[in-house]
Design an enzyme around this catalytic site. Structure first.
Site, PDB file in Angstrom:
ATOM      1  N   SER A  16      35.258  36.100  49.292  1.00 29.18           N
ATOM      2  CA  SER A  16      34.280  37.068  48.428  1.00 29.18           C
ATOM      3  C   SER A  16      33.244  37.415  49.407  1.00 29.18           C
ATOM      4  CB  SER A  16      33.777  36.266  47.151  1.00 29.18           C
ATOM      5  OG  SER A  16      32.544  37.057  46.932  1.00 29.18           O
ATOM      6  N   HIS A  41      37.565  40.217  49.069  1.00 28.03           N
ATOM      7  CA  HIS A  41      37.327  40.455  47.680  1.00 28.03           C
ATOM      8  C   HIS A  41      35.708  40.696  47.450  1.00 28.03           C
ATOM      9  CE1 HIS A  41      37.762  38.844  43.385  1.00 28.03           C
ATOM     10  NE2 HIS A  41      36.583  38.371  43.539  1.00 28.03           N
ATOM     11  N   ASP A  43      33.199  41.533  44.780  1.00 28.98           N
ATOM     12  CA  ASP A  43      32.334  41.207  43.432  1.00 28.98           C
ATOM     13  C   ASP A  43      31.260  42.363  43.045  1.00 28.98           C
ATOM     14  OD1 ASP A  43      32.645  37.840  44.232  1.00 28.98           O
ATOM     15  OD2 ASP A  43      33.850  38.901  42.666  1.00 28.98           O
ATOM     16  N   MET A  45      28.866  43.590  40.092  1.00 29.74           N
ATOM     17  CA  MET A  45      28.383  43.117  39.044  1.00 29.74           C
ATOM     18  C   MET A  45      27.267  44.013  38.504  1.00 29.74           C
ATOM     19  SD  MET A  45      27.736  39.008  40.362  1.00 29.74           S
ATOM     20  CE  MET A  45      28.869  38.190  41.052  1.00 29.74           C
ATOM     21  N   HIS A  74      36.794  43.376  42.174  1.00 30.57           N
ATOM     22  CA  HIS A  74      36.677  42.630  40.864  1.00 30.57           C
ATOM     23  C   HIS A  74      35.465  43.059  40.141  1.00 30.57           C
ATOM     24  CE1 HIS A  74      35.496  38.317  39.361  1.00 30.57           C
ATOM     25  NE2 HIS A  74      35.839  39.146  38.057  1.00 30.57           N
ATOM     26  N   MET A  76      32.906  43.199  37.496  1.00 33.04           N
ATOM     27  CA  MET A  76      32.199  42.328  36.589  1.00 33.04           C
ATOM     28  C   MET A  76      31.117  43.252  35.665  1.00 33.04           C
ATOM     29  SD  MET A  76      32.284  38.861  38.464  1.00 33.04           S
ATOM     30  CE  MET A  76      32.335  39.671  40.007  1.00 33.04           C
ATOM     31  N   MET A 145      39.044  33.043  35.936  1.00 26.78           N
ATOM     32  CA  MET A 145      37.967  32.530  36.340  1.00 26.78           C
ATOM     33  C   MET A 145      37.643  31.326  36.348  1.00 26.78           C
ATOM     34  SD  MET A 145      36.369  35.382  37.702  1.00 26.78           S
ATOM     35  CE  MET A 145      34.702  34.560  38.105  1.00 26.78           C
ATOM     36  N   PHE A 151      27.874  34.535  39.749  1.00 26.66           N
ATOM     37  CA  PHE A 151      27.064  33.810  40.885  1.00 26.66           C
ATOM     38  C   PHE A 151      28.015  33.156  41.839  1.00 26.66           C
ATOM     39  CE2 PHE A 151      22.783  34.710  39.416  1.00 26.66           C
ATOM     40  CZ  PHE A 151      23.096  34.835  37.723  1.00 26.66           C
ATOM     41  N   GLY A 153      28.614  30.024  44.388  1.00 22.89           N
ATOM     42  CA  GLY A 153      28.141  28.829  44.792  1.00 22.89           C
ATOM     43  C   GLY A 153      28.094  27.626  43.616  1.00 22.89           C
ATOM     44  N   ASP A 183      39.309  32.150  40.938  1.00 22.30           N
ATOM     45  CA  ASP A 183      38.080  32.669  41.616  1.00 22.30           C
ATOM     46  C   ASP A 183      36.649  31.841  41.181  1.00 22.30           C
ATOM     47  OD1 ASP A 183      36.304  36.028  41.463  1.00 22.30           O
ATOM     48  OD2 ASP A 183      36.150  34.188  42.434  1.00 22.30           O
ATOM     49  N   GLY A 205      34.055  32.249  48.398  1.00 20.98           N
ATOM     50  CA  GLY A 205      32.952  33.001  49.013  1.00 20.98           C
ATOM     51  C   GLY A 205      32.149  31.927  49.772  1.00 20.98           C
TER      52      GLY A 205
END
Ligand code: DX5
Ligand code: ZN
Length: 224
Positions: A16, A41, A43, A45, A74, A76, A145, A151, A153, A183, A205
Protein backbone atom coordinates in the site's frame (compact mmCIF):
# COMPACT_ATOMS: atom_id res chain seq x y z
CA UNK A 1 -1.97 -11.33 -16.48
CA UNK A 2 -5.23 -13.12 -15.69
CA UNK A 3 -5.62 -13.79 -11.99
CA UNK A 4 -8.27 -16.17 -10.84
CA UNK A 5 -8.94 -18.24 -7.82
CA UNK A 6 -8.61 -21.99 -8.33
CA UNK A 7 -7.96 -24.91 -5.99
CA UNK A 8 -4.23 -24.02 -5.91
CA UNK A 9 -3.72 -21.31 -3.33
CA UNK A 10 -2.24 -18.11 -4.75
CA UNK A 11 0.28 -15.95 -2.94
CA UNK A 12 0.46 -12.30 -4.02
CA UNK A 13 1.58 -9.12 -2.21
CA UNK A 14 0.14 -5.66 -2.96
CA UNK A 15 2.12 -2.99 -1.05
CA UNK A 16 0.00 0.00 0.00
CA UNK A 17 1.57 3.27 -1.22
CA UNK A 18 -0.19 5.06 1.68
CA UNK A 19 2.76 4.05 3.90
CA UNK A 20 5.40 5.25 1.40
CA UNK A 21 7.56 8.35 1.83
CA UNK A 22 5.51 10.99 -0.01
CA UNK A 23 8.62 13.13 -0.30
CA UNK A 24 10.22 10.29 -2.29
CA UNK A 25 7.35 8.59 -4.09
CA UNK A 26 9.36 7.86 -7.25
CA UNK A 27 12.10 6.21 -5.17
CA UNK A 28 9.59 4.07 -3.25
CA UNK A 29 7.68 3.05 -6.38
CA UNK A 30 11.00 1.99 -7.96
CA UNK A 31 11.61 -0.23 -4.94
CA UNK A 32 8.27 -1.94 -5.58
CA UNK A 33 9.02 -2.17 -9.31
CA UNK A 34 12.16 -4.16 -8.42
CA UNK A 35 10.34 -6.34 -5.87
CA UNK A 36 8.26 -9.51 -6.10
CA UNK A 37 5.06 -7.60 -5.37
CA UNK A 38 2.31 -8.11 -7.95
CA UNK A 39 0.27 -4.90 -7.63
CA UNK A 40 0.65 -1.42 -6.17
CA UNK A 41 -2.25 -0.83 -3.77
CA UNK A 42 -3.63 2.74 -3.83
CA UNK A 43 -5.72 3.74 -0.81
CA UNK A 44 -8.17 6.50 -1.73
CA UNK A 45 -9.80 8.14 1.30
CA UNK A 46 -12.35 11.00 1.17
CA UNK A 47 -12.56 12.06 4.82
CA UNK A 48 -16.26 11.09 4.83
CA UNK A 49 -16.44 7.33 4.42
CA UNK A 50 -13.32 7.15 6.60
CA UNK A 51 -12.00 9.80 9.05
CA UNK A 52 -8.92 10.51 6.92
CA UNK A 53 -8.06 12.04 3.54
CA UNK A 54 -5.29 10.46 1.46
CA UNK A 55 -4.93 11.33 -2.25
CA UNK A 56 -6.97 11.37 -5.45
CA UNK A 57 -6.97 10.85 -9.20
CA UNK A 58 -4.00 13.14 -10.12
CA UNK A 59 -1.74 11.12 -7.82
CA UNK A 60 -3.07 7.79 -9.10
CA UNK A 61 -2.46 8.99 -12.68
CA UNK A 62 1.11 9.97 -11.75
CA UNK A 63 1.70 6.60 -10.06
CA UNK A 64 0.39 4.74 -13.11
CA UNK A 65 3.10 6.42 -15.21
CA UNK A 66 6.00 5.19 -13.02
CA UNK A 67 4.67 1.93 -11.59
CA UNK A 68 5.67 -1.18 -13.52
CA UNK A 69 3.21 -3.13 -11.36
CA UNK A 70 -0.48 -2.81 -12.21
CA UNK A 71 -2.47 -0.65 -9.81
CA UNK A 72 -5.02 -2.02 -7.35
CA UNK A 73 -7.23 0.93 -6.36
CA UNK A 74 -9.14 0.73 -3.06
CA UNK A 75 -11.91 3.34 -2.82
CA UNK A 76 -12.69 4.22 0.79
CA UNK A 77 -15.13 6.90 -0.33
CA UNK A 78 -18.87 7.56 -0.31
CA UNK A 79 -20.75 7.43 -3.63
CA UNK A 80 -17.88 5.64 -5.43
CA UNK A 81 -20.17 5.20 -8.46
CA UNK A 82 -19.55 8.88 -9.26
CA UNK A 83 -15.82 8.21 -9.81
CA UNK A 84 -15.75 4.80 -11.49
CA UNK A 85 -15.15 6.14 -15.02
CA UNK A 86 -12.37 8.50 -13.93
CA UNK A 87 -10.52 5.86 -11.94
CA UNK A 88 -11.01 3.29 -14.71
CA UNK A 89 -9.43 5.75 -17.17
CA UNK A 90 -6.16 5.15 -15.31
CA UNK A 91 -6.52 1.46 -16.27
CA UNK A 92 -5.97 -0.19 -12.88
CA UNK A 93 -6.14 -3.97 -12.70
CA UNK A 94 -8.67 -3.77 -9.86
CA UNK A 95 -11.07 -1.08 -8.67
CA UNK A 96 -12.57 -1.93 -5.28
CA UNK A 97 -15.58 -0.28 -3.65
CA UNK A 98 -16.95 -0.76 -0.15
CA UNK A 99 -20.14 -2.79 0.30
CA UNK A 100 -21.24 -0.30 2.98
CA UNK A 101 -20.83 2.69 0.63
CA UNK A 102 -22.95 1.40 -2.26
CA UNK A 103 -26.74 1.76 -2.53
CA UNK A 104 -26.64 -0.15 -5.85
CA UNK A 105 -23.62 -2.43 -5.56
CA UNK A 106 -24.59 -4.73 -8.44
CA UNK A 107 -24.89 -1.72 -10.78
CA UNK A 108 -21.56 -0.27 -9.60
CA UNK A 109 -19.72 -3.60 -9.91
CA UNK A 110 -21.03 -4.04 -13.46
CA UNK A 111 -20.16 -0.42 -14.29
CA UNK A 112 -16.52 -1.17 -13.30
CA UNK A 113 -16.48 -4.36 -15.37
CA UNK A 114 -18.01 -2.63 -18.40
CA UNK A 115 -14.93 -0.40 -18.27
CA UNK A 116 -12.75 -3.50 -18.69
CA UNK A 117 -11.47 -3.28 -15.10
CA UNK A 118 -11.72 -6.09 -12.54
CA UNK A 119 -14.24 -5.26 -9.81
CA UNK A 120 -13.58 -5.69 -6.10
CA UNK A 121 -15.89 -5.35 -3.13
CA UNK A 122 -14.60 -4.68 0.38
CA UNK A 123 -16.21 -5.35 3.75
CA UNK A 124 -15.37 -3.58 7.01
CA UNK A 125 -14.50 -5.66 10.09
CA UNK A 126 -18.10 -5.48 11.42
CA UNK A 127 -19.74 -6.46 8.10
CA UNK A 128 -20.55 -10.19 7.75
CA UNK A 129 -19.05 -11.71 4.60
CA UNK A 130 -22.37 -13.55 4.08
CA UNK A 131 -23.83 -10.21 2.92
CA UNK A 132 -21.84 -10.75 -0.29
CA UNK A 133 -23.83 -13.88 -1.19
CA UNK A 134 -25.83 -12.20 -3.95
CA UNK A 135 -22.86 -10.35 -5.47
CA UNK A 136 -20.08 -12.91 -5.03
CA UNK A 137 -20.44 -14.33 -8.55
CA UNK A 138 -20.20 -10.87 -10.12
CA UNK A 139 -16.95 -9.75 -8.49
CA UNK A 140 -13.32 -10.50 -9.27
CA UNK A 141 -12.04 -9.71 -5.78
CA UNK A 142 -13.29 -9.75 -2.19
CA UNK A 143 -11.33 -7.43 0.11
CA UNK A 144 -11.54 -8.38 3.79
CA UNK A 145 -10.57 -5.37 5.92
CA UNK A 146 -8.47 -6.66 8.84
CA UNK A 147 -8.33 -3.17 10.38
CA UNK A 148 -10.92 -0.41 10.60
CA UNK A 149 -10.32 1.49 7.35
CA UNK A 150 -8.74 4.93 7.31
CA UNK A 151 -5.23 4.52 8.63
CA UNK A 152 -2.08 2.50 8.11
CA UNK A 153 -0.06 1.19 11.04
CA UNK A 154 -2.95 -0.48 12.92
CA UNK A 155 -2.99 -3.99 14.40
CA UNK A 156 -4.48 -6.99 12.58
CA UNK A 157 -7.96 -7.86 13.92
CA UNK A 158 -7.64 -11.54 14.86
CA UNK A 159 -11.26 -12.43 13.98
CA UNK A 160 -10.32 -11.71 10.36
CA UNK A 161 -8.83 -15.21 9.99
CA UNK A 162 -12.24 -16.84 10.53
CA UNK A 163 -13.78 -14.31 8.15
CA UNK A 164 -11.24 -15.21 5.44
CA UNK A 165 -12.21 -18.87 5.84
CA UNK A 166 -15.91 -17.94 5.50
CA UNK A 167 -15.12 -15.93 2.37
CA UNK A 168 -13.22 -18.90 0.93
CA UNK A 169 -16.23 -21.16 1.60
CA UNK A 170 -18.63 -18.64 0.03
CA UNK A 171 -16.44 -18.40 -3.10
CA UNK A 172 -15.99 -22.15 -3.43
CA UNK A 173 -19.68 -23.03 -2.91
CA UNK A 174 -20.87 -20.30 -5.26
CA UNK A 175 -18.41 -21.26 -8.01
CA UNK A 176 -17.10 -17.69 -7.99
CA UNK A 177 -13.57 -17.10 -9.28
CA UNK A 178 -13.01 -14.08 -7.03
CA UNK A 179 -9.67 -13.66 -5.33
CA UNK A 180 -9.54 -12.95 -1.59
CA UNK A 181 -7.51 -9.88 -0.61
CA UNK A 182 -6.80 -8.95 3.04
CA UNK A 183 -5.83 -5.46 4.06
CA UNK A 184 -4.47 -3.97 7.25
CA UNK A 185 -1.99 -4.89 9.97
CA UNK A 186 -0.22 -7.51 7.86
CA UNK A 187 3.41 -8.29 8.76
CA UNK A 188 6.06 -10.90 8.03
CA UNK A 189 4.94 -12.54 11.29
CA UNK A 190 1.25 -13.07 10.50
CA UNK A 191 1.37 -13.34 6.68
CA UNK A 192 1.77 -17.15 6.72
CA UNK A 193 -1.37 -17.62 8.85
CA UNK A 194 -3.37 -15.24 6.66
CA UNK A 195 -2.38 -17.06 3.46
CA UNK A 196 -3.14 -20.39 5.19
CA UNK A 197 -6.64 -19.13 6.12
CA UNK A 198 -7.35 -18.76 2.40
CA UNK A 199 -6.14 -15.32 1.32
CA UNK A 200 -4.71 -14.89 -2.19
CA UNK A 201 -3.47 -11.30 -1.91
CA UNK A 202 -2.05 -9.52 1.15
CA UNK A 203 -2.00 -5.73 1.28
CA UNK A 204 0.87 -4.43 3.40
CA UNK A 205 1.86 -0.81 3.90
CA UNK A 206 3.79 -0.18 7.11
CA UNK A 207 5.51 -3.56 7.23
CA UNK A 208 6.88 -2.96 3.72
CA UNK A 209 7.66 0.74 3.45
CA UNK A 210 8.79 1.22 7.06
CA UNK A 211 11.07 -1.79 6.81
CA UNK A 212 14.83 -1.33 6.37
CA UNK A 213 14.57 -3.65 3.35
CA UNK A 214 11.13 -3.46 1.66
CA UNK A 215 12.00 -5.99 -1.04
CA UNK A 216 13.08 -8.52 1.60
CA UNK A 217 9.94 -7.82 3.67
CA UNK A 218 7.86 -8.70 0.61
CA UNK A 219 9.83 -11.92 0.02
CA UNK A 220 9.59 -12.84 3.72
CA UNK A 221 5.78 -12.51 3.53
CA UNK A 222 5.63 -14.56 0.33
CA UNK A 223 7.81 -17.30 1.81
CA UNK A 224 6.34 -17.29 5.33
C1 DX5 B 1 -6.40 1.15 5.62
C2 DX5 B 1 -5.88 0.82 4.24
C3 DX5 B 1 -4.79 -0.20 4.27
C4 DX5 B 1 -3.62 0.27 5.03
C5 DX5 B 1 -2.65 -0.86 5.21
O1 DX5 B 1 -7.63 1.83 5.50
O2 DX5 B 1 -6.92 0.30 3.45
O3 DX5 B 1 -4.37 -0.52 2.94
O4 DX5 B 1 -3.01 1.33 4.33
O5 DX5 B 1 -1.63 -0.33 5.95
P1 DX5 B 1 -0.85 -1.20 7.05
O6 DX5 B 1 -0.22 -2.32 6.29
O7 DX5 B 1 0.13 -0.20 7.58
O8 DX5 B 1 -1.84 -1.67 8.05
ZN1 ZN C 1 -6.36 -0.53 1.28
Amino acid sequence: MHYFSDQKMNRYIAPSILAADFNNLERDVSLINESNATWLHCDIMDGVYVPNISFGIPVVEALSKISEKPLDVHLMIVEPEKYVDRFCNVRPDFLTVHYEACKHLNRTVNHIKENGVKAGVSVNPHTPVELLTEIISEVDLVLIMSVNPGFGGQSFIKGSLRKIEKARTLITTSGSRALIQVDGGITTKNAGKIFAAGADILVAGTSVFHSSDPKKAIDDMLNS
